[in-house]
Write a protein that holds these residues in place. Structure first.
Motif, PDB file in Angstrom:
ATOM      1  N   GLY A 203       0.783  -1.220   0.000  1.00 13.83           N
ATOM      2  CA  GLY A 203       0.000   0.000   0.000  1.00 13.83           C
ATOM      3  C   GLY A 203       0.819   1.277   0.000  1.00 13.83           C
ATOM      4  O   GLY A 203       0.250   2.378   0.023  1.00 13.83           O
ATOM      5  N   LEU A 204       2.148   1.168  -0.028  1.00 16.08           N
ATOM      6  CA  LEU A 204       2.969   2.381  -0.041  1.00 16.08           C
ATOM      7  C   LEU A 204       2.816   3.126  -1.367  1.00 16.08           C
ATOM      8  O   LEU A 204       2.820   2.513  -2.441  1.00 16.08           O
ATOM      9  N   ASN A 205       2.695   4.447  -1.294  1.00 19.01           N
ATOM     10  CA  ASN A 205       2.629   5.233  -2.521  1.00 19.01           C
ATOM     11  C   ASN A 205       4.038   5.477  -3.058  1.00 19.01           C
ATOM     12  O   ASN A 205       5.039   5.077  -2.452  1.00 19.01           O
ATOM     13  N   ALA A 206       4.125   6.134  -4.211  1.00 20.62           N
ATOM     14  CA  ALA A 206       5.418   6.321  -4.880  1.00 20.62           C
ATOM     15  C   ALA A 206       6.412   7.079  -4.003  1.00 20.62           C
ATOM     16  O   ALA A 206       7.597   6.733  -3.945  1.00 20.62           O
ATOM     17  N   GLU A 207       5.954   8.116  -3.299  1.00 23.49           N
ATOM     18  CA  GLU A 207       6.845   8.904  -2.456  1.00 23.49           C
ATOM     19  C   GLU A 207       7.333   8.069  -1.270  1.00 23.49           C
ATOM     20  O   GLU A 207       8.520   8.136  -0.894  1.00 23.49           O
ATOM     21  N   GLU A 208       6.443   7.284  -0.682  1.00 24.12           N
ATOM     22  CA  GLU A 208       6.837   6.428   0.444  1.00 24.12           C
ATOM     23  C   GLU A 208       7.832   5.364  -0.001  1.00 24.12           C
ATOM     24  O   GLU A 208       8.785   5.043   0.716  1.00 24.12           O
ATOM     25  N   GLN A 209       7.631   4.806  -1.185  1.00 23.09           N
ATOM     26  CA  GLN A 209       8.577   3.821  -1.719  1.00 23.09           C
ATOM     27  C   GLN A 209       9.951   4.446  -1.918  1.00 23.09           C
ATOM     28  O   GLN A 209      10.982   3.825  -1.629  1.00 23.09           O
ATOM     29  N   LYS A 210       9.966   5.687  -2.401  1.00 26.78           N
ATOM     30  CA  LYS A 210      11.235   6.386  -2.613  1.00 26.78           C
ATOM     31  C   LYS A 210      11.957   6.594  -1.281  1.00 26.78           C
ATOM     32  O   LYS A 210      13.169   6.367  -1.171  1.00 26.78           O
ATOM     33  N   LEU A 211      11.224   7.011  -0.264  1.00 31.43           N
ATOM     34  CA  LEU A 211      11.829   7.227   1.058  1.00 31.43           C
ATOM     35  C   LEU A 211      12.329   5.916   1.658  1.00 31.43           C
ATOM     36  O   LEU A 211      13.392   5.881   2.300  1.00 31.43           O
ATOM     37  N   LEU A 212      11.581   4.840   1.444  1.00 34.88           N
ATOM     38  CA  LEU A 212      11.996   3.539   1.959  1.00 34.88           C
ATOM     39  C   LEU A 212      13.300   3.090   1.306  1.00 34.88           C
ATOM     40  O   LEU A 212      14.202   2.558   1.975  1.00 34.88           O
ATOM     41  N   LEU A 213      13.407   3.293   0.008  1.00 30.65           N
ATOM     42  CA  LEU A 213      14.645   2.962  -0.689  1.00 30.65           C
ATOM     43  C   LEU A 213      15.822   3.760  -0.132  1.00 30.65           C
ATOM     44  O   LEU A 213      16.928   3.228   0.042  1.00 30.65           O
ATOM     45  N   GLU A 214      15.611   5.043   0.148  1.00 34.74           N
ATOM     46  CA  GLU A 214      16.675   5.880   0.705  1.00 34.74           C
ATOM     47  C   GLU A 214      17.089   5.380   2.089  1.00 34.74           C
ATOM     48  O   GLU A 214      18.279   5.316   2.417  1.00 34.74           O
ATOM     49  N   LEU A 230      16.557   7.915  11.038  1.00 36.31           N
ATOM     50  CA  LEU A 230      15.549   7.230  10.220  1.00 36.31           C
ATOM     51  C   LEU A 230      14.189   7.894  10.351  1.00 36.31           C
ATOM     52  O   LEU A 230      13.462   8.045   9.370  1.00 36.31           O
ATOM     53  N   LYS A 231      13.837   8.305  11.559  1.00 41.72           N
ATOM     54  CA  LYS A 231      12.541   8.957  11.756  1.00 41.72           C
ATOM     55  C   LYS A 231      12.458  10.269  10.976  1.00 41.72           C
ATOM     56  O   LYS A 231      11.410  10.598  10.403  1.00 41.72           O
ATOM     57  N   LYS A 232      13.550  10.993  10.964  1.00 38.30           N
ATOM     58  CA  LYS A 232      13.578  12.259  10.232  1.00 38.30           C
ATOM     59  C   LYS A 232      13.464  12.017   8.736  1.00 38.30           C
ATOM     60  O   LYS A 232      12.768  12.753   8.017  1.00 38.30           O
ATOM     61  N   LEU A 233      14.144  10.999   8.235  1.00 38.57           N
ATOM     62  CA  LEU A 233      14.120  10.698   6.807  1.00 38.57           C
ATOM     63  C   LEU A 233      12.748  10.204   6.358  1.00 38.57           C
ATOM     64  O   LEU A 233      12.210  10.653   5.340  1.00 38.57           O
ATOM     65  N   LEU A 234      12.148   9.287   7.119  1.00 42.73           N
ATOM     66  CA  LEU A 234      10.899   8.650   6.713  1.00 42.73           C
ATOM     67  C   LEU A 234       9.660   9.460   7.076  1.00 42.73           C
ATOM     68  O   LEU A 234       8.622   9.335   6.424  1.00 42.73           O
ATOM     69  N   GLY A 235       9.756  10.264   8.120  1.00 47.57           N
ATOM     70  CA  GLY A 235       8.583  10.971   8.622  1.00 47.57           C
ATOM     71  C   GLY A 235       7.834  10.087   9.608  1.00 47.57           C
ATOM     72  O   GLY A 235       7.936   8.853   9.561  1.00 47.57           O
ATOM     73  N   PRO A 236       7.071  10.693  10.502  1.00 43.83           N
ATOM     74  CA  PRO A 236       6.439   9.925  11.590  1.00 43.83           C
ATOM     75  C   PRO A 236       5.439   8.874  11.125  1.00 43.83           C
ATOM     76  O   PRO A 236       5.346   7.806  11.724  1.00 43.83           O
ATOM     77  N   ILE A 237       4.687   9.147  10.069  1.00 44.26           N
ATOM     78  CA  ILE A 237       3.649   8.196   9.645  1.00 44.26           C
ATOM     79  C   ILE A 237       4.266   6.947   9.024  1.00 44.26           C
ATOM     80  O   ILE A 237       3.930   5.811   9.399  1.00 44.26           O
ATOM     81  N   LEU A 238       5.196   7.127   8.072  1.00 41.92           N
ATOM     82  CA  LEU A 238       5.829   5.977   7.429  1.00 41.92           C
ATOM     83  C   LEU A 238       6.685   5.205   8.435  1.00 41.92           C
ATOM     84  O   LEU A 238       6.698   3.966   8.432  1.00 41.92           O
ATOM     85  N   TRP A 239       7.389   5.922   9.302  1.00 43.03           N
ATOM     86  CA  TRP A 239       8.183   5.254  10.333  1.00 43.03           C
ATOM     87  C   TRP A 239       7.284   4.354  11.186  1.00 43.03           C
ATOM     88  O   TRP A 239       7.628   3.205  11.466  1.00 43.03           O
TER      89      TRP A 239
END
Length: 421
Positions: A203-214, A230-239
């Motif tokens: 269910g990850l969107n394109a932006e979330e997938q990009k952040l996960l790869l990073e 990691l929290k700063k990079l991913l943001g609180p929701i994705l983390w």
């Protein structure tokens, strides 16, 4: 899970690691199939213990005992030694063998080469492929069976054998999803989290997938990183999403300055290792976190680790490090309670003594290379099979459970027998 973040590795080390993993599973059952995996896995395990000896030349008595304590039957030893000789990895003489420059770092590659030299069957390649896919994220049968079948040119009966035998032997963990069979690696995703993990990752969107790869790229370089990074990079929701499904693991280093969280991917240590080594993996994660604290958090006055490679090498080779740095006394209390290290103080300063070298080996690989697969699999390969029976084993097979012969193999055998009459 999107193909953007699902990576099926074809590297030799990955193949070698899965061969060793699958061989350990096969020791707990009686199965007429996967003979090439068993041969290569046992040869790799034997090579591992031989290459750890202080002397390159090993006499026959010592060799027999090394094989015995590592779960290799005496009658199988001559054949395994012959395969290692043909591969140019040992010399054989009347009195014993000589190991020819094999190192632990090259073990997985040699195991993969031994597997390839046996001309493995399509089904053997396919069970490794399925296990690798299921280790990336939980995968439904309907999402992977056509691709795996096409890749390895499996017939319908071979495709059915792939999934049924993988389940029965324990090459993968499995659960009934809402409408399909769900496969996953039990060392990475628990049964309770498997369906949720699949849904979250898909269910990850394109932006979330990009952040996960990073984030994954960052951990592939560092191995262990501060959670705040990691929290700063991913943001609180994705983390939060990823942490809830145990995609990342968090360890805590507590000292006089408070508690600091560190993050690593479970696959860095646990991917190929059966559940029986869970305590050792936890020890390695704790040591990696404590050492990473010294690298990224400690000041020079406290005892910052300026050259991690040199320090860890001394720690492993000499067995201790010492000095007046407060970090030696304060940052390893959890590890001392777990028996990994011992902390003492004298008029020479504080001494940190290493009690479990294999744990330090895994932590070193994780910190310096971002991946402790090699070290973790070496530990697994050199242990007796009887030491690996954890919860995952009891879910899948009783001791020496008979596994039915693959339907495709049975048909082939009958065809050969009929032609010889």
């Amino acid at each position: 899970m999107s193909k953007q973040i699902k990576i099926i590795s074809g590297e030799k080390a990955t193949t070698g690691a899965w061969v060793l993993h699958h061989d350990q599973k096969l020791t707990a059952v009686r199965s007429p199939d996967f003979g090439n995996i068993s041969l290569a896995g046992r040869a790799g395990r034997l090579l591992s213990v031989m290459s750890k000896e202080d002397e390159w030349d090993i006499n026959n008595d010592r060799l027999t005992e090394l094989a015995r304590v590592n779960g290799i039957e005496k009658f199988a030893l001559p054949g395994l030694l012959e395969e290692l000789r043909k591969a140019g990895l040992i010399d054989r003489g009347n009195d014993g063998v000589a190991v020819l420059g094999v190192t632990q770092a090259s073990l997985l590659g040699h195991t993969a080469d031994l597997f390839e030299s046996q001309q493995p069957e399509k089904l053997e390649r396919a069970v490794i492929d399925l296990a690798e896919r299921a280790s990336q994220s939980p995968v439904a049968r309907s999402d992977c069976e056509e691709e795996i079948s096409d890749t390895h040119k499996l017939s319908k009966s071979e495709r059915d054998d792939l999934f049924s035998l993988s389940e029965q032997i324990g090459f993968v963990d499995f659960e009934n999803g809402k409408s399909d069979r769900l496969y996953f690696n039990g060392s990475l995703f628990s049964r309770e989290n498997a369906e949720k993990a699949k849904n979250v990752l898909e269910g990850l969107n394109a932006e979330e997938q990009k952040l996960l790869l990073e984030a994954d790229h960052l951990l592939s370089k560092m191995g262990c990183a501060p959670a705040e990074t990691l929290k700063k990079l991913l943001g609180p929701i994705l983390w939060s999403k990823l942490h809830q499904i145990a995609y990342y693991e968090v360890s805590v280093v507590a000292n006089e300055r408070g508690a600091t969280e560190f993050v690593m991917k479970p696959a860095s240590l646990a991917k190929f290792v059966p559940g029986g080594l869970a305590d050792m993996l936890d020890d390695a994660k704790a040591l990696a976190s404590s050492l990473t604290y010294g690298i990224v958090k400690s000041s020079n006055v406290r005892g910052a680790i300026r050259d991690p490679e040199v320090l860890i090498k001394v720690f492993i080779n000499r067995g201790y490090v010492e000095g007046w740095a407060e970090a030696l006394r304060e940052d390893y209390k959890l590890l001392e309670r777990r028996g990994v290290v011992t902390v003492t103080s004298s008029n020479k300063g504080h001494r940190l003594t290493l009690n479990k070298p294999e744990v330090a080996e895994m932590a070193r690989e994780l910190i310096l290379k971002g991946d402790a697969t090699q070290a973790a699999v070496h530990v697994a390969a050199s242990q007796s099979a009887a030491q690996f029976y954890g919860p995952d084993h009891t879910r899948h097979a009783e001791r020496l459970k008979d596994i039915p012969e693959a339907k495709s193999g049975a048909a082939r055998a009958l065809s050969v027998l009929r032609k010889t009459r």
